[in-house]
Design a protein around this motif. Structure first.
Motif, PDB file in Angstrom:
ATOM      1  N   UNK A  44       0.863  -1.348   0.479  1.00 33.70           N
ATOM      2  CA  UNK A  44       0.021  -0.206   0.406  1.00 33.70           C
ATOM      3  C   UNK A  44       0.969   1.308   0.358  1.00 33.70           C
ATOM      4  N   UNK A  45       0.190   2.147  -0.374  1.00 25.37           N
ATOM      5  CA  UNK A  45       1.191   3.606  -0.058  1.00 25.37           C
ATOM      6  C   UNK A  45       1.562   3.932   0.524  1.00 25.37           C
ATOM      7  N   UNK A  46       1.134   3.681   2.381  1.00 28.80           N
ATOM      8  CA  UNK A  46       1.672   4.389   3.254  1.00 28.80           C
ATOM      9  C   UNK A  46       1.802   3.193   4.449  1.00 28.80           C
ATOM     10  N   UNK A  49       3.101   3.447   8.109  1.00 33.19           N
ATOM     11  CA  UNK A  49       2.324   3.774   8.955  1.00 33.19           C
ATOM     12  C   UNK A  49       1.616   3.006   9.617  1.00 33.19           C
ATOM     13  N   UNK A  50       1.047   2.099   9.327  1.00 34.78           N
ATOM     14  CA  UNK A  50       0.282   0.630   9.687  1.00 34.78           C
ATOM     15  C   UNK A  50       0.297  -0.404  10.610  1.00 34.78           C
ATOM     16  N   UNK A  51       1.988  -0.598  10.304  1.00 35.78           N
ATOM     17  CA  UNK A  51       2.945  -1.448  11.175  1.00 35.78           C
ATOM     18  C   UNK A  51       2.620  -1.359  12.791  1.00 35.78           C
ATOM     19  N   UNK A  52       3.059  -2.475  13.593  1.00 38.47           N
ATOM     20  CA  UNK A  52       2.323  -2.476  14.743  1.00 38.47           C
ATOM     21  C   UNK A  52       0.764  -1.978  15.227  1.00 38.47           C
ATOM     22  N   UNK A  53      -0.361  -1.225  13.872  1.00 32.91           N
ATOM     23  CA  UNK A  53      -1.399  -1.270  14.876  1.00 32.91           C
ATOM     24  C   UNK A  53      -2.356  -2.058  14.943  1.00 32.91           C
ATOM     25  N   UNK A  58      -7.386  -0.292  12.634  1.00 34.21           N
ATOM     26  CA  UNK A  58      -6.902  -0.558  11.251  1.00 34.21           C
ATOM     27  C   UNK A  58      -8.086  -0.928  10.742  1.00 34.21           C
ATOM     28  N   UNK A  59      -9.041  -2.357  10.613  1.00 36.87           N
ATOM     29  CA  UNK A  59      -9.886  -2.807   9.803  1.00 36.87           C
ATOM     30  C   UNK A  59     -11.295  -1.395   9.922  1.00 36.87           C
ATOM     31  N   UNK A  60     -11.255  -0.798  11.354  1.00 39.24           N
ATOM     32  CA  UNK A  60     -12.909  -0.002  11.161  1.00 39.24           C
ATOM     33  C   UNK A  60     -11.742   1.554  11.004  1.00 39.24           C
ATOM     34  N   UNK A  61     -10.315   1.622  10.413  1.00 42.61           N
ATOM     35  CA  UNK A  61     -10.394   3.291   9.590  1.00 42.61           C
ATOM     36  C   UNK A  61     -10.377   2.653   8.363  1.00 42.61           C
ATOM     37  N   UNK A  62     -10.069   1.693   8.259  1.00 41.40           N
ATOM     38  CA  UNK A  62      -9.804   1.564   6.451  1.00 41.40           C
ATOM     39  C   UNK A  62     -11.789   1.089   6.057  1.00 41.40           C
ATOM     40  N   UNK A  91      -4.116  -9.608  15.713  1.00 39.20           N
ATOM     41  CA  UNK A  91      -3.428  -9.163  16.993  1.00 39.20           C
ATOM     42  C   UNK A  91      -3.430  -7.188  16.289  1.00 39.20           C
ATOM     43  N   UNK A  92      -2.662  -7.617  15.613  1.00 37.29           N
ATOM     44  CA  UNK A  92      -1.383  -5.770  15.027  1.00 37.29           C
ATOM     45  C   UNK A  92      -1.084  -6.433  13.694  1.00 37.29           C
ATOM     46  N   UNK A  93      -1.419  -5.656  12.900  1.00 38.72           N
ATOM     47  CA  UNK A  93      -0.065  -5.581  11.437  1.00 38.72           C
ATOM     48  C   UNK A  93       0.961  -5.839  11.102  1.00 38.72           C
ATOM     49  N   UNK A  94       1.111  -6.716  10.439  1.00 37.42           N
ATOM     50  CA  UNK A  94       2.603  -6.703  10.739  1.00 37.42           C
ATOM     51  C   UNK A  94       3.706  -5.391   9.455  1.00 37.42           C
ATOM     52  N   UNK A  95       4.795  -5.875  10.150  1.00 36.16           N
ATOM     53  CA  UNK A  95       5.343  -5.250   8.995  1.00 36.16           C
ATOM     54  C   UNK A  95       5.936  -6.513   7.427  1.00 36.16           C
ATOM     55  N   UNK A  96       5.301  -6.615   6.512  1.00 32.91           N
ATOM     56  CA  UNK A  96       5.468  -7.290   5.082  1.00 32.91           C
ATOM     57  C   UNK A  96       6.761  -7.387   4.629  1.00 32.91           C
ATOM     58  N   UNK A  97       7.359  -6.070   5.273  1.00 35.17           N
ATOM     59  CA  UNK A  97       9.302  -6.519   4.261  1.00 35.17           C
ATOM     60  C   UNK A  97       9.893  -7.288   4.771  1.00 35.17           C
ATOM     61  N   UNK A  98       9.844  -7.877   5.119  1.00 34.53           N
ATOM     62  CA  UNK A  98      11.017  -9.558   5.283  1.00 34.53           C
ATOM     63  C   UNK A  98      10.274 -10.744   4.926  1.00 34.53           C
ATOM     64  N   UNK A  99       9.118 -10.799   4.630  1.00 32.12           N
ATOM     65  CA  UNK A  99       8.318 -11.442   3.583  1.00 32.12           C
ATOM     66  C   UNK A  99       8.321 -11.528   2.675  1.00 32.12           C
ATOM     67  N   UNK A 100       8.021  -9.999   2.249  1.00 34.95           N
ATOM     68  CA  UNK A 100       8.879  -9.380   0.556  1.00 34.95           C
ATOM     69  C   UNK A 100      10.035 -10.124   0.389  1.00 34.95           C
ATOM     70  N   UNK A 101      10.893  -9.473   1.152  1.00 28.50           N
ATOM     71  CA  UNK A 101      12.371  -9.932   0.408  1.00 28.50           C
ATOM     72  C   UNK A 101      12.953 -11.545   0.921  1.00 28.50           C
TER      73      UNK A 101
END
Length: 204
Positions: A44-46, A49-53, A58-62, A91-101
């Motif tokens: 996503x564009x940002x 900003x979602x990491x750890x949320x 997150x689901x309510x905001x989106x 529980x929380x939004x992950x940082x997907x960078x490790x998975x993508x790497x």
């Protein structure tokens, strides 16, 4: 044939990408046209900003009042493939960078990351596991101990970060951050469309 592979733009935070990939393979089975899938990251564009949320936040905001409807529709789609989504375990939004790497790492070694792709979505959306955690990711690999250690060393380094950003820019150029996106030659389809529609990608 217009090309010899299908590009799939995906985001590990969007489970419709998982369903889209399943429907694409369903379309291949129906048409008999089997092509390799090139998994192309498109966050996503940002994303930071979602990491750890908190996931509920997150689901309510989106999705607002449509959050429950969104999850119910996803669960129905997943059930068609024998997949049981469990959003309550997230529980929380992950940082997907490790998975993508790690996906990029497998591709760079000439391996098809299909099993890893499935495993990451399964771990996050069905089991509530932290896909930011290298240990959780390495548990999804089928390689021997030596290759797992190589993968761990890779994830602990900064290797592949710039390559991932560059690859994402190239993907965004054709999909416009709409995920899932599927492209064969000059033909582009956006969204997890029914297999009947995705089959049009496969027509010569």
């Amino acid at each position: 044939m217009k090309n010899n592979f299908i590009a799939l733009a995906f985001d590990f935070l969007n489970p419709w990408c998982w369903m889209g990939e399943k429907r694409l393979r369903q379309a291949m089975a129906k048409t008999g046209v089997i092509l390799p899938i090139d998994y192309q990251a498109c966050r996503s564009a940002h994303p930071k900003a979602q990491i750890g949320m908190d996931y509920r936040t997150y689901r309510e905001n989106r999705f607002g009042s449509q959050a429950k409807t969104y999850e119910e529709a996803l669960s129905l789609a997943a059930a068609e493939f024998g997949i049981s989504l469990d959003f309550s375990r997230i529980t929380t939004m992950p940082d997907t960078e490790p998975a993508l790497r790690l996906m990029q790492w497998q591709k760079g070694r000439g391996k098809c990351p299909r099993t890893l792709f499935d495993g990451i979505y399964q771990a996050h959306f069905c089991e509530g596991k932290d896909i930011s955690d290298p240990a959780s990711l390495l548990a999804l690999l089928k390689q021997d101990a030596e290759e797992r250690q190589m993968a761990m060393n890779f994830l602990r380094s900064e290797d592949g970060v710039e390559d991932l950003v560059k690859a994402e820019r190239e993907t965004i150029a054709w999909c416009g951050r709409l995920t899932p996106g599927m492209k064969l030659g000059e033909t582009l389809i956006s969204g997890a469309q029914p297999s009947e529609i995705l089959a049009t990608l496969l027509k010569p």
